[in-house]
Write an enzyme that holds these catalytic residues in place. Sequence first.
Site, PDB file in Angstrom:
ATOM      1  N   GLU B 244      23.005  -9.008  13.827  1.00  0.00           N
ATOM      2  CA  GLU B 244      22.899  -9.596  12.497  1.00  0.00           C
ATOM      3  C   GLU B 244      21.471 -10.075  12.264  1.00  0.00           C
ATOM      4  OE1 GLU B 244      25.946 -12.462  11.619  1.00  0.00           O
ATOM      5  OE2 GLU B 244      25.045 -13.053   9.720  1.00  0.00           O
ATOM      6  N   SER B 380      21.836 -21.088  10.414  1.00  0.00           N
ATOM      7  CA  SER B 380      20.869 -21.804   9.564  1.00  0.00           C
ATOM      8  C   SER B 380      19.534 -21.962  10.287  1.00  0.00           C
ATOM      9  CB  SER B 380      21.412 -23.179   9.198  1.00  0.00           C
ATOM     10  OG  SER B 380      21.332 -24.030  10.323  1.00  0.00           O
TER      11      SER B 380
HETATM   12  C1  LIG Z   1      25.829 -16.770   0.556  1.00  0.00           C
HETATM   13  C2  LIG Z   1      26.466 -16.891   1.899  1.00  0.00           C
HETATM   14  C3  LIG Z   1      27.016 -15.768   2.503  1.00  0.00           C
HETATM   15  C4  LIG Z   1      27.666 -15.851   3.750  1.00  0.00           C
HETATM   16  N1  LIG Z   1      28.266 -14.744   4.276  1.00  0.00           N
HETATM   17  C5  LIG Z   1      29.069 -14.875   5.388  1.00  0.00           C
HETATM   18  C6  LIG Z   1      29.921 -13.811   5.843  1.00  0.00           C
HETATM   19  O1  LIG Z   1      29.918 -12.716   5.280  1.00  0.00           O
HETATM   20  N2  LIG Z   1      30.735 -14.027   6.891  1.00  0.00           N
HETATM   21  C7  LIG Z   1      30.768 -15.209   7.567  1.00  0.00           C
HETATM   22  O2  LIG Z   1      31.505 -15.321   8.524  1.00  0.00           O
HETATM   23  N3  LIG Z   1      29.975 -16.248   7.175  1.00  0.00           N
HETATM   24  C8  LIG Z   1      29.122 -16.110   6.093  1.00  0.00           C
HETATM   25  N4  LIG Z   1      28.357 -17.178   5.654  1.00  0.00           N
HETATM   26  C9  LIG Z   1      28.504 -18.484   6.325  1.00  0.00           C
HETATM   27  C10 LIG Z   1      27.255 -18.985   6.975  1.00  0.00           C
HETATM   28  O3  LIG Z   1      27.044 -18.327   8.169  1.00  0.00           O
HETATM   29  C11 LIG Z   1      27.392 -20.519   7.123  1.00  0.00           C
HETATM   30  O4  LIG Z   1      27.239 -21.060   5.840  1.00  0.00           O
HETATM   31  C12 LIG Z   1      26.383 -21.104   8.057  1.00  0.00           C
HETATM   32  O5  LIG Z   1      26.686 -20.765   9.367  1.00  0.00           O
HETATM   33  C13 LIG Z   1      26.263 -22.613   7.951  1.00  0.00           C
HETATM   34  O6  LIG Z   1      27.511 -23.237   8.062  1.00  0.00           O
HETATM   35  P1  LIG Z   1      27.992 -24.318   7.009  1.00  0.00           P
HETATM   36  O7  LIG Z   1      27.718 -23.796   5.648  1.00  0.00           O
HETATM   37  O8  LIG Z   1      29.372 -24.690   7.335  1.00  0.00           O
HETATM   38  O9  LIG Z   1      27.032 -25.559   7.227  1.00  0.00           O
HETATM   39  P2  LIG Z   1      27.139 -26.702   8.409  1.00  0.00           P
HETATM   40  O10 LIG Z   1      27.343 -26.016   9.669  1.00  0.00           O
HETATM   41  O11 LIG Z   1      28.176 -27.674   7.922  1.00  0.00           O
HETATM   42  O12 LIG Z   1      25.727 -27.312   8.307  1.00  0.00           O
HETATM   43  C14 LIG Z   1      25.320 -28.285   7.349  1.00  0.00           C
HETATM   44  C15 LIG Z   1      23.879 -28.650   7.678  1.00  0.00           C
HETATM   45  O13 LIG Z   1      23.818 -29.229   8.965  1.00  0.00           O
HETATM   46  C16 LIG Z   1      22.884 -28.533   9.776  1.00  0.00           C
HETATM   47  N5  LIG Z   1      23.305 -28.569  11.168  1.00  0.00           N
HETATM   48  C17 LIG Z   1      24.507 -28.228  11.677  1.00  0.00           C
HETATM   49  N6  LIG Z   1      24.508 -28.358  13.002  1.00  0.00           N
HETATM   50  C18 LIG Z   1      23.283 -28.787  13.368  1.00  0.00           C
HETATM   51  C19 LIG Z   1      22.646 -29.114  14.609  1.00  0.00           C
HETATM   52  N7  LIG Z   1      23.301 -29.015  15.765  1.00  0.00           N
HETATM   53  N8  LIG Z   1      21.352 -29.514  14.588  1.00  0.00           N
HETATM   54  C20 LIG Z   1      20.677 -29.618  13.413  1.00  0.00           C
HETATM   55  N9  LIG Z   1      21.224 -29.334  12.223  1.00  0.00           N
HETATM   56  C21 LIG Z   1      22.511 -28.925  12.193  1.00  0.00           C
HETATM   57  C22 LIG Z   1      22.865 -27.146   9.197  1.00  0.00           C
HETATM   58  O14 LIG Z   1      21.696 -26.456   9.530  1.00  0.00           O
HETATM   59  C23 LIG Z   1      22.949 -27.440   7.721  1.00  0.00           C
HETATM   60  O15 LIG Z   1      21.700 -27.811   7.236  1.00  0.00           O
HETATM   61  C24 LIG Z   1      27.678 -17.100   4.427  1.00  0.00           C
HETATM   62  C25 LIG Z   1      27.097 -18.227   3.833  1.00  0.00           C
HETATM   63  C26 LIG Z   1      26.493 -18.150   2.586  1.00  0.00           C
HETATM   64  C27 LIG Z   1      25.892 -19.390   1.967  1.00  0.00           C
END
Ligand SMILES: Cc1cc2nc3c(=O)[nH]c(=O)nc-3n(C[C@H](O)[C@H](O)[C@H](O)COP(=O)(O)OP(=O)(O)OC[C@H]3O[C@@H](n4cnc5c(N)ncnc54)[C@H](O)[C@@H]3O)c2cc1C
Lengths: 353, 395
Positions: B244, B380
């Site tokens: 990916e 992220s």
């Molecule tokens: C447009 C879009 C398309 C997507 N497409 C897919 C898809 O096709 N299939 C799929 O499975 N997923 C998909 N995703 C999901 C994507 O992989 C997740 O949004 C991403 O992994 C972040 O998870 P979350 O949104 O739950 O944020 P969280 O994990 O809740 O994070 C919130 C914030 O906390 C930060 N954070 C979390 N943990 C830590 C840490 N340990 N240290 C420092 N900072 C931290 C994050 O960086 C972020 O800023 C997509 C997301 C988007 C927005």
Amino acid sequence: MDFEVSDDRRMLADTLSRFLSSDYDIAARNKVAYAAPYHSPEKWAALCELGTLMALAPEENGGFGGTGFDVTTVFQELGRALCPEPVLAQLMAIRLLMAAGEDLEGPLSGTTRYAVAIGELSAPYTLDLIETEASGGTLTGRKSVVYGAPGADRILVAAMAGGTLGVYEVDGSDARVTAYGMIDGGPAGEVFLDATQARTVLADGAAALQDALDWGTLALCAEAVGAMDWSFATLLDYLRTRKQFGKRIGDFQALQHRAVDVSIEIEQARSITILAASRMGTPEQSRTCSMAKNLIGRAAKLTAEETIQMHGGIAMTWEYPLSHYAKRLTMLDAQLGDTDFHLERVMAAHMAA
Amino acid sequence: MDLSFTPEEEAFRQEVRTFLAEKLPKDIAEKVKTGKSLTKDDHERWQRVLEERHWYATTWPKEAGGPGWTPVERHIFDEEMAMAHAPRIVSFGVHMLGPVLMKFGNEAQKSRYLPRILNQDDWWCQGYSEPGAGSDLASLKTRAVRDGDTYVINGQKTWTTLGQHADHIFCLVRTNPEVKPQEGISFILVDMATPGIEVRPIKLIEGGHEVNEVFFTDVRVPAENLVGEENKGWTVAKYLLTHERTGIAGVGFSNEALDRLKGLAREQRRNGKRLIDNPLFAARLSEIEIDLEAMKVTNLRLLYEAQKNGAPGPETSMMKIKGTVIRQALNDLSRRALGPAAAPFPSEDLEGNEALVAPEHAHAAASYFNNRKLSIFGGSNEIQRNILTKTVLGL
Ligand SMILES: Cc1cc2nc3c(=O)[nH]c(=O)nc-3n(C[C@H](O)[C@H](O)[C@H](O)COP(=O)(O)OP(=O)(O)OC[C@H]3O[C@@H](n4cnc5c(N)ncnc54)[C@H](O)[C@@H]3O)c2cc1C
């Protein structure tokens, strides 16, 4: 020194805030802000009923406010609630009509709704290169991205007559207006003037236009502060509740420090807005408004981008209110001069010295 | 040191360029250029053109039906695709699942699914994320319980990109809730037509529909759809994620965006002058250009390493961070270059008679908002920094 908010203004803020949060919450807002006419005529009337517009002019002109702090009080609440009503245009119109010594009854009660058309496609922010022409009681030209233009009863237009910049009034039904919604909500339009009947409001209006722009700029800064406060409070809530890796994400230092940085910039934004409000009506008015708009542009963008990022995917959705605040915080930079435009104005003073 | 491409590589670039000039459908390129969303048919039509030339499965070895390109060739191809406004290849089937099946799939799975991926008979989507499991993927809760020769799946996936078009989804599911989170996960293939699956759209910030929620209620999936061993899905998942992240720097997209921005800044007038003649604007643009030049070389250095050593290392995280930051900065400056003209909501009404701005710029603000996702998904940027902290800095 006294940074307390006066009782009158606190009451005004409370009244507005109560109305906006109960009658015009984010769901109601989003429903109207993105579909024609991109605001709510009923909510506009209710907002005016509360005396919102009265706070924008001093007593001798029929209002009960009119200072920089009155204006920031109103716009902070509008920003906090993400209100799409075209109050900014009305404020700028009130300043222009005041300069012309005209009766403010209609504009202050809100029964006459105004738009102010200054920017043009190749001169979006400046008064220097306006091409719209006034002659023989008519106007010809095109004004671009005029906030609040659709549905306005009257449009105040900046136009040139024989080398002099003036302010003219056109009936909303006489101008050809193409309406559209903004990506951050609210109405705007293109205003086409083709030998359109117009009334002269100020034959020599450059100073009054600059003054109206300054007041509009101050209002936008205050709106941004309100929207930043809301966004930051929402972020803090989220950092405290969202769990990943068995912890609150607010426990990660990588996010803590950035949240602190955002909060510092918001306080800076608040301070420069207070400074600008305090200097309205002084010789420092224009320059301070430019300083404020530049800093606001930077702080608002940081707040928008960081609050989205630290929320993760959820803040990318239409359903989550924060996304709409982020859009507004980003796009208000493009109104009445962006960070670079205002930075240049601040720079000009140094470079001329 | 020699930064130039070999004559063979240059010739390859020419070949790709000619192919794109001849074969990329104009209507599709126009949509990509103006930031409009593509239909399922647009994607498939273009991918069929690529497959005719065997340039679709670019990450696959020759014997599997790919072109057998080196990382550098793949990079050249991606660059040219972006400059020509070709749609990005929808990667879930071809670039993610394909390599996974080649490595972990059994013979039946390979012979059944790989040709169907190549021919685009199946449209795959990725079911990893859940409402409670984003960055912390291992905390996922969707349950799969073995019942004879089927698994019964219950739970919810979210953020499923282009799931509205998909007929298959590859999922991570919890098959053992008793052990450490990473140890009880399995990787399973699910036909979206199975009873009990519901797909609901999620509207994004700029108003578009590209992601979905997928709900599973007593969905019965044949046990033969398990890829690899039960409870060993985490290894599969991680292998897929390394794929990916390849090409994630998006160098081609940034090249294209910079080019376009320069053109835009020459067209736009402020204060009687071209925007590009404004020192503040020119400075911002130049800084991004400098960053991009450097990133291109960093990227080439990593490609070179990958070519020598086989697999890309943890440094890809560096490219994810820098690449997304640069792309977002370019989106930001493009939006700003338009001033207030960027603010109208791009809609059908606006496209008609009196469009505000040149139609190819109408989506500048929408693209800026949509591309905030770049630093969030695919792990992220914060998570990438965590990876680099451990793997590269050893902290
Ligand atoms: C447009 C879009 C398309 C997507 N497409 C897919 C898809 O096709 N299939 C799929 O499975 N997923 C998909 N995703 C999901 C994507 O992989 C997740 O949004 C991403 O992994 C972040 O998870 P979350 O949104 O739950 O944020 P969280 O994990 O809740 O994070 C919130 C914030 O906390 C930060 N954070 C979390 N943990 C830590 C840490 N340990 N240290 C420092 N900072 C931290 C994050 O960086 C972020 O800023 C997509 C997301 C988007 C927005």
